[in-house]
Design a protein around this motif. Structure first.
Motif, mmCIF file in Angstrom:
data_model
loop_
_atom_site.group_PDB
_atom_site.id
_atom_site.type_symbol
_atom_site.label_atom_id
_atom_site.label_comp_id
_atom_site.label_asym_id
_atom_site.label_seq_id
_atom_site.Cartn_x
_atom_site.Cartn_y
_atom_site.Cartn_z
ATOM 1 N N LEU A 2 0.832 -1.203 0.000
ATOM 2 C CA LEU A 2 0.000 0.000 0.000
ATOM 3 C C LEU A 2 0.864 1.250 0.000
ATOM 4 N N ASP A 3 1.902 1.260 0.827
ATOM 5 C CA ASP A 3 2.765 2.440 0.888
ATOM 6 C C ASP A 3 3.532 2.655 -0.410
ATOM 7 N N ARG A 4 3.865 1.579 -1.114
ATOM 8 C CA ARG A 4 4.506 1.722 -2.423
ATOM 9 C C ARG A 4 3.550 2.423 -3.393
ATOM 10 N N PHE A 5 2.311 1.989 -3.401
ATOM 11 C CA PHE A 5 1.310 2.631 -4.262
ATOM 12 C C PHE A 5 1.129 4.090 -3.866
ATOM 13 N N LEU A 6 1.043 4.349 -2.577
ATOM 14 C CA LEU A 6 0.822 5.716 -2.103
ATOM 15 C C LEU A 6 1.961 6.637 -2.521
ATOM 16 N N VAL A 7 3.202 6.154 -2.439
ATOM 17 C CA VAL A 7 4.350 6.976 -2.840
ATOM 18 C C VAL A 7 4.245 7.341 -4.320
ATOM 19 N N LEU A 8 3.919 6.363 -5.169
ATOM 20 C CA LEU A 8 3.804 6.644 -6.599
ATOM 21 C C LEU A 8 2.709 7.679 -6.858
ATOM 22 N N ILE A 9 1.560 7.508 -6.215
ATOM 23 C CA ILE A 9 0.428 8.406 -6.441
ATOM 24 C C ILE A 9 0.737 9.797 -5.888
ATOM 25 N N GLU A 10 1.319 9.863 -4.689
ATOM 26 C CA GLU A 10 1.688 11.156 -4.098
ATOM 27 C C GLU A 10 2.714 11.878 -4.979
ATOM 28 N N SER A 11 3.649 11.127 -5.559
ATOM 29 C CA SER A 11 4.695 11.750 -6.386
ATOM 30 C C SER A 11 4.120 12.380 -7.644
ATOM 31 N N LYS A 12 2.936 11.930 -8.054
ATOM 32 C CA LYS A 12 2.271 12.473 -9.240
ATOM 33 C C LYS A 12 1.234 13.540 -8.879
ATOM 34 N N ASN A 13 1.159 13.872 -7.591
ATOM 35 C CA ASN A 13 0.177 14.865 -7.119
ATOM 36 C C ASN A 13 -1.257 14.464 -7.467
ATOM 37 N N ILE A 14 -1.527 13.172 -7.345
ATOM 38 C CA ILE A 14 -2.871 12.638 -7.528
ATOM 39 C C ILE A 14 -3.422 12.298 -6.145
ATOM 40 N N GLU A 15 -4.670 12.637 -5.914
ATOM 41 C CA GLU A 15 -5.269 12.367 -4.596
ATOM 42 C C GLU A 15 -5.569 10.874 -4.451
ATOM 43 N N PRO A 16 -5.057 10.221 -3.389
ATOM 44 C CA PRO A 16 -5.341 8.803 -3.217
ATOM 45 C C PRO A 16 -6.566 8.570 -2.332
ATOM 46 N N VAL A 17 -7.308 7.507 -2.646
ATOM 47 C CA VAL A 17 -8.376 7.006 -1.787
ATOM 48 C C VAL A 17 -8.059 5.534 -1.536
ATOM 49 N N ILE A 18 -7.968 5.139 -0.277
ATOM 50 C CA ILE A 18 -7.691 3.745 0.058
ATOM 51 C C ILE A 18 -9.022 3.011 0.173
ATOM 52 N N CYS A 19 -9.193 1.992 -0.643
ATOM 53 C CA CYS A 19 -10.438 1.223 -0.650
ATOM 54 C C CYS A 19 -10.125 -0.215 -0.235
ATOM 55 N N LEU A 20 -10.600 -0.617 0.933
ATOM 56 C CA LEU A 20 -10.405 -1.984 1.410
ATOM 57 C C LEU A 20 -11.590 -2.840 0.968
ATOM 58 N N THR A 21 -11.287 -3.985 0.358
ATOM 59 C CA THR A 21 -12.342 -4.881 -0.121
ATOM 60 C C THR A 21 -12.370 -6.164 0.709
ATOM 61 N N LYS A 22 -13.428 -6.942 0.500
ATOM 62 C CA LYS A 22 -13.603 -8.250 1.162
ATOM 63 C C LYS A 22 -13.604 -8.112 2.681
ATOM 64 N N MET A 23 -14.196 -7.012 3.183
ATOM 65 C CA MET A 23 -14.244 -6.782 4.626
ATOM 66 C C MET A 23 -14.962 -7.930 5.349
ATOM 67 N N ASP A 24 -15.830 -8.621 4.634
ATOM 68 C CA ASP A 24 -16.537 -9.757 5.242
ATOM 69 C C ASP A 24 -15.602 -10.921 5.562
ATOM 70 N N LEU A 25 -14.374 -10.892 4.998
ATOM 71 C CA LEU A 25 -13.411 -11.986 5.233
ATOM 72 C C LEU A 25 -12.379 -11.639 6.301
ATOM 73 N N ALA A 26 -12.472 -10.441 6.896
ATOM 74 C CA ALA A 26 -11.443 -9.991 7.857
ATOM 75 C C ALA A 26 -11.280 -10.996 8.997
ATOM 76 N N GLU A 27 -10.040 -11.506 9.168
ATOM 77 C CA GLU A 27 -9.764 -12.506 10.205
ATOM 78 C C GLU A 27 -9.220 -11.875 11.485
ATOM 79 N N GLU A 28 -8.540 -10.732 11.348
ATOM 80 C CA GLU A 28 -7.983 -10.046 12.522
ATOM 81 C C GLU A 28 -8.462 -8.598 12.511
ATOM 82 N N PRO A 29 -9.749 -8.396 12.846
ATOM 83 C CA PRO A 29 -10.339 -7.054 12.727
ATOM 84 C C PRO A 29 -9.662 -6.004 13.594
#
Length: 291
Positions: A93-120
């Motif tokens: 995630l942080d690798r993606f964030l660095v790339l997006i931040e370096s391009k001055n694009i606003e990031p939105v973190i979207c977590l999927t499959k929340m129904d499968l979370a094993e360690e909430p």
């Protein structure tokens, strides 16, 4: 000269949206001579031979662009990460964030499959950390139809790129938002623990009152365009505290009276975020020089 926006590039053709019309265009040879490649998202001038076919003549100046996936003029990047299958990784995630931040694009973190979370509890801690840094975090589940309204609100009126590892559920999310799309999805490979690539090209799709790019999934990122001195600016919480360092140009490594190191030791900066910063800066320093 008519103008429009490229919404799809496929097999040498550029599909230009002008109002409600889509013109199938080829690029003029002048682009190859100038080493210009029109990208999905580009605003272009074109010449129409008829109502359905034409040629792209000029590419307007871009406000930003990405190489992987190849797309331009993005308002925000929705970074899609599953909580399981494949497992959530703050490093990736942080690798993606660095790339997006370096391009001055606003990031939105979207977590999927929340129904499968094993360690909430552990997941909740990460969500809290990223929200305190200032990131928008949307918790979703395509199966449980969780968080889709929140995600749709984020997409309205904007051009967004969906990006993330293969198999995290990008296409499933888009199908949940726009069931008529029927985008192909694949199950996770049990042997590899990751998904197959189901998206073959970049295309802007009208969804939730905005345009969304479903892009080919990928699982690694190189910091080819980020310099060591720029990296701290891609970590908002480090950039914020860096102004209090004693030395200008502090890289927050071993310099004396470094406010960032102090903040990491005090727990004001999540330890894993600072560790990722150190790993990334080492990676940037060790890459081969470009000529």
């Amino acid at each position: 000269m008519p103008e429009g926006k490229i919404i799809k590039a496929l097999s040498g053709f550029y599909y230009v949206l002008d109002g409600e019309n889509i013109i199938q265009c080829r690029g003029r040879g002048v682009f190859r001579k100038r080493n210009i490649t029109p990208l999905v998202g580009d605003y272009v001038e074109y010449e129409a031979e008829n109502e359905k076919e034409g040629y792209v003549l000029a590419v307007k100046e871009r406000k930003n662009d990405l190489i992987r996936p190849p797309i331009a003029n993005i308002d925000q990047a929705v970074l899609v990460f599953s909580v399981l299958k494949p497992s959530f990784s703050t490093m990736l995630l942080d690798r993606f964030l660095v790339l997006i931040e370096s391009k001055n694009i606003e990031p939105v973190i979207c977590l999927t499959k929340m129904d499968l979370a094993e360690e909430p509890d552990e997941l909740d801690k990460y969500i809290k950390d990223y929200r305190e840094i200032g990131y928008t975090v949307v918790e979703t589940s395509s199966k449980a139809m969780q968080g889709l309204n929140t995600l749709q609100d984020c997409l309205a009126g904007r051009t967004s790129v969906f990006a993330g590892q293969s198999g995290v559920g990008k296409s499933s999310l888009l199908n949940a938002i726009r069931p008529d799309l029927e985008l192909k999805t694949d199950e996770i490979s049990n042997s590899l623990g990751r998904g197959k690539h189901t998206t073959r090209h970049v295309e802007l799709i009208p969804a939730a009152g905005g345009l969304v790019a479903d892009t080919p999934g990928f699982s690694s990122l190189d910091f080819d365009e980020v310099e060591a001195e720029e990296l701290s600016g891609c970590f908002p919480e480090i950039a914020e505290r860096g102004s209090a360092c004693k030395f200008r140009g502090c890289l927050h490594l071993n310099e004396p009276k470094c406010a960032v190191k102090q903040a990491a030791e005090n727990g004001e900066i999540p330890s894993y975020r600072y560790e990722h910063y150190l790993q990334f800066i080492e990676e940037i320093k060790e890459r081969k020089p470009r000529y």
